[in-house]
Design a protein around this motif. Sequence first.
Motif, mmCIF file in Angstrom:
data_model
loop_
_atom_site.group_PDB
_atom_site.id
_atom_site.type_symbol
_atom_site.label_atom_id
_atom_site.label_comp_id
_atom_site.label_asym_id
_atom_site.label_seq_id
_atom_site.Cartn_x
_atom_site.Cartn_y
_atom_site.Cartn_z
ATOM 1 N N VAL A 120 0.841 -1.194 0.000
ATOM 2 C CA VAL A 120 0.000 0.000 0.000
ATOM 3 C C VAL A 120 0.876 1.243 0.000
ATOM 4 O O VAL A 120 1.807 1.366 0.796
ATOM 5 N N ARG A 121 0.555 2.160 -0.912
ATOM 6 C CA ARG A 121 1.159 3.485 -0.891
ATOM 7 C C ARG A 121 0.019 4.495 -0.805
ATOM 8 O O ARG A 121 -0.714 4.685 -1.774
ATOM 9 N N PRO A 122 -0.167 5.120 0.358
ATOM 10 C CA PRO A 122 -1.331 6.000 0.515
ATOM 11 C C PRO A 122 -1.271 7.210 -0.407
ATOM 12 O O PRO A 122 -0.194 7.710 -0.745
ATOM 13 N N ALA A 123 -2.452 7.656 -0.793
ATOM 14 C CA ALA A 123 -2.540 8.877 -1.600
ATOM 15 C C ALA A 123 -2.433 10.117 -0.734
ATOM 16 O O ALA A 123 -1.988 11.175 -1.191
ATOM 17 N N LEU A 124 -2.850 9.997 0.536
ATOM 18 C CA LEU A 124 -2.821 11.130 1.460
ATOM 19 C C LEU A 124 -2.589 10.604 2.866
ATOM 20 O O LEU A 124 -3.247 9.656 3.294
ATOM 21 N N VAL A 125 -1.656 11.223 3.574
ATOM 22 C CA VAL A 125 -1.446 10.945 4.998
ATOM 23 C C VAL A 125 -1.755 12.234 5.744
ATOM 24 O O VAL A 125 -1.138 13.276 5.490
ATOM 25 N N CYS A 126 -2.721 12.166 6.648
ATOM 26 C CA CYS A 126 -3.212 13.387 7.290
ATOM 27 C C CYS A 126 -3.852 13.039 8.624
ATOM 28 O O CYS A 126 -4.540 12.033 8.748
ATOM 29 N N ASP A 127 -3.641 13.901 9.638
ATOM 30 C CA ASP A 127 -4.250 13.648 10.942
ATOM 31 C C ASP A 127 -5.527 14.451 11.153
ATOM 32 O O ASP A 127 -6.135 14.379 12.226
ATOM 33 N N ALA A 128 -5.953 15.222 10.148
ATOM 34 C CA ALA A 128 -7.168 16.030 10.277
ATOM 35 C C ALA A 128 -8.330 15.339 9.576
ATOM 36 O O ALA A 128 -8.288 15.115 8.361
ATOM 37 N N MET A 129 -9.369 15.019 10.331
ATOM 38 C CA MET A 129 -10.492 14.297 9.745
ATOM 39 C C MET A 129 -11.244 15.130 8.720
ATOM 40 O O MET A 129 -11.700 14.618 7.697
ATOM 41 N N ALA A 130 -11.359 16.428 8.973
ATOM 42 C CA ALA A 130 -12.062 17.280 8.018
ATOM 43 C C ALA A 130 -11.391 17.239 6.650
ATOM 44 O O ALA A 130 -12.061 17.225 5.611
ATOM 45 N N THR A 131 -10.069 17.193 6.637
ATOM 46 C CA THR A 131 -9.328 17.120 5.376
ATOM 47 C C THR A 131 -9.592 15.799 4.659
ATOM 48 O O THR A 131 -9.795 15.773 3.433
ATOM 49 N N LYS A 132 -9.616 14.716 5.411
ATOM 50 C CA LYS A 132 -9.871 13.409 4.784
ATOM 51 C C LYS A 132 -11.284 13.331 4.217
ATOM 52 O O LYS A 132 -11.497 12.798 3.117
ATOM 53 N N TYR A 133 -12.256 13.876 4.935
ATOM 54 C CA TYR A 133 -13.629 13.872 4.424
ATOM 55 C C TYR A 133 -13.732 14.682 3.126
ATOM 56 O O TYR A 133 -14.387 14.275 2.173
ATOM 57 N N GLU A 134 -13.085 15.842 3.100
ATOM 58 C CA GLU A 134 -13.131 16.671 1.897
ATOM 59 C C GLU A 134 -12.404 15.994 0.737
ATOM 60 O O GLU A 134 -12.837 16.083 -0.426
ATOM 61 N N PHE A 135 -11.316 15.305 1.028
ATOM 62 C CA PHE A 135 -10.574 14.548 0.012
ATOM 63 C C PHE A 135 -11.478 13.494 -0.621
ATOM 64 O O PHE A 135 -11.507 13.327 -1.843
ATOM 65 N N VAL A 136 -12.260 12.802 0.215
ATOM 66 C CA VAL A 136 -13.179 11.775 -0.294
ATOM 67 C C VAL A 136 -14.313 12.425 -1.086
ATOM 68 O O VAL A 136 -14.644 11.980 -2.205
ATOM 69 N N ARG A 137 -14.921 13.457 -0.539
ATOM 70 C CA ARG A 137 -16.028 14.126 -1.243
ATOM 71 C C ARG A 137 -15.595 14.671 -2.595
ATOM 72 O O ARG A 137 -16.387 14.729 -3.535
ATOM 73 N N SER A 138 -14.323 15.069 -2.695
ATOM 74 C CA SER A 138 -13.818 15.667 -3.930
ATOM 75 C C SER A 138 -13.332 14.628 -4.931
ATOM 76 O O SER A 138 -12.788 14.991 -5.975
ATOM 77 N N GLY A 139 -13.500 13.334 -4.600
ATOM 78 C CA GLY A 139 -13.138 12.284 -5.538
ATOM 79 C C GLY A 139 -11.681 11.874 -5.512
ATOM 80 O O GLY A 139 -11.200 11.209 -6.432
ATOM 81 N N GLY A 140 -10.944 12.262 -4.446
ATOM 82 C CA GLY A 140 -9.530 11.914 -4.381
ATOM 83 C C GLY A 140 -9.264 10.469 -4.033
ATOM 84 O O GLY A 140 -8.179 9.943 -4.301
ATOM 85 N N GLY A 141 -10.230 9.804 -3.405
ATOM 86 C CA GLY A 141 -10.038 8.409 -3.002
ATOM 87 C C GLY A 141 -11.002 8.068 -1.887
ATOM 88 O O GLY A 141 -12.085 8.661 -1.782
ATOM 89 N N ILE A 142 -10.617 7.110 -1.058
ATOM 90 C CA ILE A 142 -11.429 6.722 0.093
ATOM 91 C C ILE A 142 -10.585 6.827 1.349
ATOM 92 O O ILE A 142 -9.356 6.926 1.287
ATOM 93 N N ALA A 143 -11.242 6.841 2.498
ATOM 94 C CA ALA A 143 -10.537 6.981 3.769
ATOM 95 C C ALA A 143 -11.119 6.008 4.781
ATOM 96 O O ALA A 143 -12.253 5.539 4.635
#
Length: 302
Positions: A217-240
């Motif tokens: 696995v090579r993650p597309a995004l590593v982030c400790d902020a949940m709001a950022t991960k939710y926006e990443f998913v909503r914007s079609g960047g991937g899943i979290a």
Amino acid sequence: MQLMPVSLAYFLEVARTGAVSEAAQSLRVAPSAISRQIAKLESGVGVPLFVRHPRGMTLTDAGSRLLAHARRSEAESSALLTELRTGSGADARNVTVACSEGFARRLVPRAMAAFRRDHPDVTFQLDRVPHQEATRRVAEGIADIAATYAMGPRHDVRVECSVAVPMAAIVPPGHRLADRERVGLAEVCEHPLALAPAGTTQRDLFDIGVQLEGLAVRPALVCDAMATKYEFVRSGGGIALVGNLGNPDPVDEGVVYVPLDHPVFRRREAQVQTMLGRRLPWAATQFTGLLVSLLHSSGPAS
């Protein structure tokens, strides 16, 4: 103003800093004064409280036990002084909660709002911190209550409630996994992933699961902020991956929650923690009970 004996106050500071010189600097007293008080305390209890090293001091087993007692005394002394100064009596109305971000997102603020509807004179302070820090703050009396994740039993705090919280993959509406009743770890890893940083309970268990499954696995995004991960998913960047805590509303969040099926995540528990042996003020005691009730209702059944 300090209510506990000077020797105990000096002992606490040496235990915190690990050195007489640093404790003396923090307390603005002579190192010799601290050394005398520590020696007096050790003579009084009849056993060594510290192991002396060339570059500092570490607690003995007896010292660790005294430290727990001293922290309780410090917390209760601070609460008593506040009550005396404000005239609030036994019903102190200030509650400090330390929690990790998953709790700070929904469960804890919802509990605070519900509690204040019945007790509008209560003031809350919420400190969002990493999970280990939340536990440390309760163990040291900095916070009244911790709401956090843990793996395995805890011996430094009292665990008021411990619930295994299901993990879920969050995906955008219309995603090919959105209609699934559950999804496996291997399937999740086929998609661009937003993951928590290493050192968090969720990421540590994910890495263990990936290793057990032999996945790369090579993650597309590593982030400790949940709001950022939710926006990443909503914007079609991937899943979290998220803990399914607090009965989230998928419509409000703009994502779909798909339960993640892998036994490794069952080792992660959501906990409500308080200080061992401490008598909490009335408001903190009542709020602890409410948090426990809400956490039970947010457990595996959700």
